[in-house]
Design a protein around this motif. Structure first.
Motif, PDB file in Angstrom:
ATOM      1  N   VAL A  20       0.868  -1.175   0.000  1.00 20.84           N
ATOM      2  CA  VAL A  20       0.000   0.000   0.000  1.00 20.84           C
ATOM      3  C   VAL A  20       0.903   1.222   0.000  1.00 20.84           C
ATOM      4  CG1 VAL A  20      -1.830   1.226   1.211  1.00 20.84           C
ATOM      5  CG2 VAL A  20      -1.774  -1.281   1.243  1.00 20.84           C
ATOM      6  N   ILE A  22       2.118   5.355  -0.922  1.00 20.18           N
ATOM      7  CA  ILE A  22       1.850   6.787  -1.075  1.00 20.18           C
ATOM      8  C   ILE A  22       2.978   7.352  -1.928  1.00 20.18           C
ATOM      9  CG2 ILE A  22       1.587   8.999   0.102  1.00 20.18           C
ATOM     10  CD1 ILE A  22       0.594   7.475   2.549  1.00 20.18           C
ATOM     11  N   GLU A  45      -0.856  -1.382  -4.896  1.00 16.97           N
ATOM     12  CA  GLU A  45      -1.926  -0.422  -4.597  1.00 16.97           C
ATOM     13  C   GLU A  45      -1.332   0.961  -4.357  1.00 16.97           C
ATOM     14  OE1 GLU A  45      -5.030   0.722  -1.018  1.00 16.97           O
ATOM     15  OE2 GLU A  45      -4.442  -1.388  -1.241  1.00 16.97           O
ATOM     16  N   THR A  47      -2.260   4.621  -3.457  1.00 17.39           N
ATOM     17  CA  THR A  47      -3.399   5.309  -2.859  1.00 17.39           C
ATOM     18  C   THR A  47      -3.586   6.707  -3.440  1.00 17.39           C
ATOM     19  OG1 THR A  47      -2.056   6.180  -1.045  1.00 17.39           O
ATOM     20  CG2 THR A  47      -3.094   4.043  -0.714  1.00 17.39           C
ATOM     21  N   ARG A  49      -3.890   9.521  -2.267  1.00 23.09           N
ATOM     22  CA  ARG A  49      -3.669  10.450  -1.164  1.00 23.09           C
ATOM     23  C   ARG A  49      -2.716  11.572  -1.543  1.00 23.09           C
ATOM     24  NH1 ARG A  49      -2.879   6.211   3.934  1.00 23.09           N
ATOM     25  NH2 ARG A  49      -4.544   4.779   3.322  1.00 23.09           N
ATOM     26  N   GLY A  72      -5.957   2.878  -4.499  1.00 27.34           N
ATOM     27  CA  GLY A  72      -6.497   2.769  -3.156  1.00 27.34           C
ATOM     28  C   GLY A  72      -7.072   4.086  -2.675  1.00 27.34           C
ATOM     29  N   THR A  73      -7.754   4.043  -1.552  1.00 29.46           N
ATOM     30  CA  THR A  73      -8.404   5.214  -0.962  1.00 29.46           C
ATOM     31  C   THR A  73      -9.357   5.870  -1.953  1.00 29.46           C
ATOM     32  OG1 THR A  73      -6.250   5.576   0.131  1.00 29.46           O
ATOM     33  CG2 THR A  73      -7.985   7.130   0.642  1.00 29.46           C
ATOM     34  N   MET A  75     -12.968   6.866  -2.928  1.00 31.04           N
ATOM     35  CA  MET A  75     -14.167   7.128  -2.132  1.00 31.04           C
ATOM     36  C   MET A  75     -15.326   7.724  -2.911  1.00 31.04           C
ATOM     37  SD  MET A  75     -12.483   8.414   1.483  1.00 31.04           S
ATOM     38  CE  MET A  75     -11.373   9.625   0.762  1.00 31.04           C
ATOM     39  N   GLN A  79     -13.521   9.632  -8.601  1.00 32.88           N
ATOM     40  CA  GLN A  79     -12.223   9.006  -8.393  1.00 32.88           C
ATOM     41  C   GLN A  79     -12.169   7.630  -9.032  1.00 32.88           C
ATOM     42  OE1 GLN A  79     -11.987   9.131  -4.076  1.00 32.88           O
ATOM     43  NE2 GLN A  79     -10.485  10.790  -4.134  1.00 32.88           N
ATOM     44  N   SER A  93     -11.215   0.547  -1.552  1.00 29.21           N
ATOM     45  CA  SER A  93     -11.815   1.654  -0.808  1.00 29.21           C
ATOM     46  C   SER A  93     -11.733   1.364   0.688  1.00 29.21           C
ATOM     47  CB  SER A  93     -13.279   1.848  -1.218  1.00 29.21           C
ATOM     48  OG  SER A  93     -14.034   0.686  -0.913  1.00 29.21           O
ATOM     49  N   PRO A  94     -11.634   2.407   1.520  1.00 25.58           N
ATOM     50  CA  PRO A  94     -11.551   2.195   2.965  1.00 25.58           C
ATOM     51  C   PRO A  94     -12.866   1.734   3.578  1.00 25.58           C
ATOM     52  CG  PRO A  94     -11.596   4.535   2.461  1.00 25.58           C
ATOM     53  CD  PRO A  94     -11.478   3.822   1.150  1.00 25.58           C
ATOM     54  N   SER A 185       2.251  -1.133   4.294  1.00 22.70           N
ATOM     55  CA  SER A 185       3.066  -0.029   3.775  1.00 22.70           C
ATOM     56  C   SER A 185       4.537  -0.170   4.138  1.00 22.70           C
ATOM     57  CB  SER A 185       2.531   1.302   4.311  1.00 22.70           C
ATOM     58  OG  SER A 185       2.574   1.316   5.735  1.00 22.70           O
TER      59      SER A 185
END
Length: 214
Positions: A20, A22, A45, A47, A49, A72-73, A75, A79, A93-94, A185
């Motif tokens: 995961v 960033i 994945e 994210t 963010r 990822g992330t 929502m 997106q 998705s979270p 992560s």
């Protein structure tokens, strides 16, 4: 439309760990992904963010052979659509909302791994035809002991626990009857990516790819 369980499970079982990530600088996405694939972790994945996460996904999708990039992330419906346009082969998705599940119905070829943290959330997703789920935030929501307690009453649901999962904790999760993989992560954190520690990322990926349950 029910979840494409076969396709979702193929992604979840490609390796025991889904990194995961960033990614702040898309220029580092390709060497990062190459290191992960060399280490045995093809499912990646990235994210949403950061402002340029979609660009990073597209670069990996277009340039890294053997990689299975996902977003990822996610929502919102907007997106979701942008992530697919960028080349995402799966969406994470979270949590889950009716709107998100509705947009997933329109893109059935790209599996959604929706998040759930309670029995009621799992029941709702099962009702919508989703049996392959993300357990998030795993450690904060009760950890392996809690997830194990769901395995009997909600036996149809299989999970990818994510959130606070580490190299040391991963085998305990992987040993549960309702866990197919974990998300983490630690393999390629923001510092490692920023420092271009591709050798270290590959080494950690190899260790993660060799994990088994206990």
């Amino acid at each position: 439309m029910p979840q494409n369980i076969k396709k979702t499970e193929a992604i979840m079982t490609a390796a025991p760990v889904i990194p995961v990530l960033i990614v702040e600088d898309p220029a580092k996405a390709v060497p990062m992904a190459e290191a992960l694939v060399r280490g045995g972790l093809p499912v990646i994945e990235i994210t949403l963010r950061t402002e340029r996460a979609l660009e990073a996904i597209k670069l990996v999708a277009d340039n890294v052979e053997g990689a299975i990039p996902g977003a990822g992330t996610v929502m919102t419906a907007a997106q979701y659509e942008k992530a697919i346009s960028a080349g995402s082969q799966f969406i994470v998705s979270p949590g889950a909302t009716p709107t998100l599940l509705d947009i997933a119905d329109a893109f059935a070829d790209v599996p959604l791994l929706p998040g759930a943290a309670t029995a009621s959330e799992v029941m709702y997703l099962l009702e919508r035809g989703y049996e392959r789920l993300k357990f998030f935030p795993a450690e904060q929501a009760g950890g392996a002991a809690y997830l194990k307690s769901l395995s009997s009453p909600l036996a149809a649901a299989k999970f990818c626990p994510t959130g606070g999962v580490s190299l040391d904790k991963a085998p305990t999760y992987l040993g549960l009857p309702n866990v197919l993989c974990v998300g983490g992560s630690w393999i390629a954190d923001a510092k490692a990516i920023a420092n271009e520690d591709w050798a270290g990322i590959e080494e950690r990926a190899r260790a993660a790819a060799a994990l088994t349950g206990r």
